[in-house]
Write an enzyme that holds these catalytic residues in place. Structure first.
Site, PDB file in Angstrom:
ATOM      1  N   ALA A 188      45.887  44.496  34.891  1.00  0.00           N
ATOM      2  CA  ALA A 188      46.323  44.434  36.113  1.00  0.00           C
ATOM      3  C   ALA A 188      45.051  44.328  36.988  1.00  0.00           C
ATOM      4  CB  ALA A 188      46.958  45.209  36.577  1.00  0.00           C
ATOM      5  N   ASP A 189      44.689  43.466  38.188  1.00  0.00           N
ATOM      6  CA  ASP A 189      43.653  43.530  39.348  1.00  0.00           C
ATOM      7  C   ASP A 189      44.341  43.477  40.342  1.00  0.00           C
ATOM      8  OD1 ASP A 189      40.835  43.500  39.310  1.00  0.00           O
ATOM      9  OD2 ASP A 189      41.407  41.820  40.600  1.00  0.00           O
TER      10      ASP A 189
END
Length: 193
Positions: free
Chosen positions: A76-77
């Site tokens: 994720a970011d």
């Protein structure tokens, strides 16, 4: 729950204690694996909504060569987006101060991109939440920076910390997305693996 995941070893590829905590809340067994020095750059030509998913996919690709056949990888970011553009993690106190000052008395977007990958499948999605900050005084910003040192957080703040308690007037969208992992959407996507 999610009996379909029992065939996988779940790997969360993240240094974030918030993401670990949020994924734990789904009652899924997982391990954390971190590769240092992953390139988190992105092309200037992509839309701001696409940046977090682009980076999440880049992170997944960095892990792909080391994945076992029975592993399911989650990357994720998260970014904060304002009228001035993208805010990542502040490099120092001065950047964090400037970020919080810019967020004060404005609405900003928090966008998280998530990639779920196995050897045969790769699914990605983005979730956006709008956060409305009250006007923050210098004393409040300095207190928060001195006490919480939020240099590992996009936009220089953690909504689950003191600044969120006193500064966030409203959220439109997922609270957990603002923390860094839209767990409701992640749970729905994991049902299909």
């Amino acid at each position: 729950m999610l009996e379909n995941l029992k065939k996988y070893k779940i790997v969360l590829a993240s240094n974030s204690p918030r993401r670990r905590n949020l994924l734990s809340g789904l009652d899924i067994d997982f391990e954390v694996r971190v590769i240092s020095d992953i390139d988190e750059s992105y092309p200037d030509s992509i839309d701001s909504m696409e940046i977090p998913l682009y980076i999440a996919r880049s992170k997944a690709e960095a892990y792909k060569p080391t994945m076992a056949d029975d592993e399911l990888l989650i990357t994720a970011d998260t970014i904060v987006w304002t009228f001035d553009g993208v805010m990542g993690k502040p490099a120092n106190r001065e950047e964090a101060y400037a970020m919080l000052h810019a967020l004060s008395d404005h609405v900003h977007q928090v966008i998280t991109g998530v990639c779920i990958m196995t050897k045969d499948k790769n699914v990605g999605f983005s979730v956006e939440s709008a956060v409305c900050f009250a006007k923050l005084g210098d004393e409040e910003i300095n207190y928060y920076l001195d006490k919480y040192k939020p240099y590992d957080k996009a936009g220089g703040y953690g909504i689950q910390e003191w600044i969120g308690y006193i500064g966030v007037e409203a959220i439109n969208g997922s609270f957990y997305n603002v923390m860094g992992l839209p767990v409701q959407k992640l749970y729905q996507e994991l049902k299909h693996f």
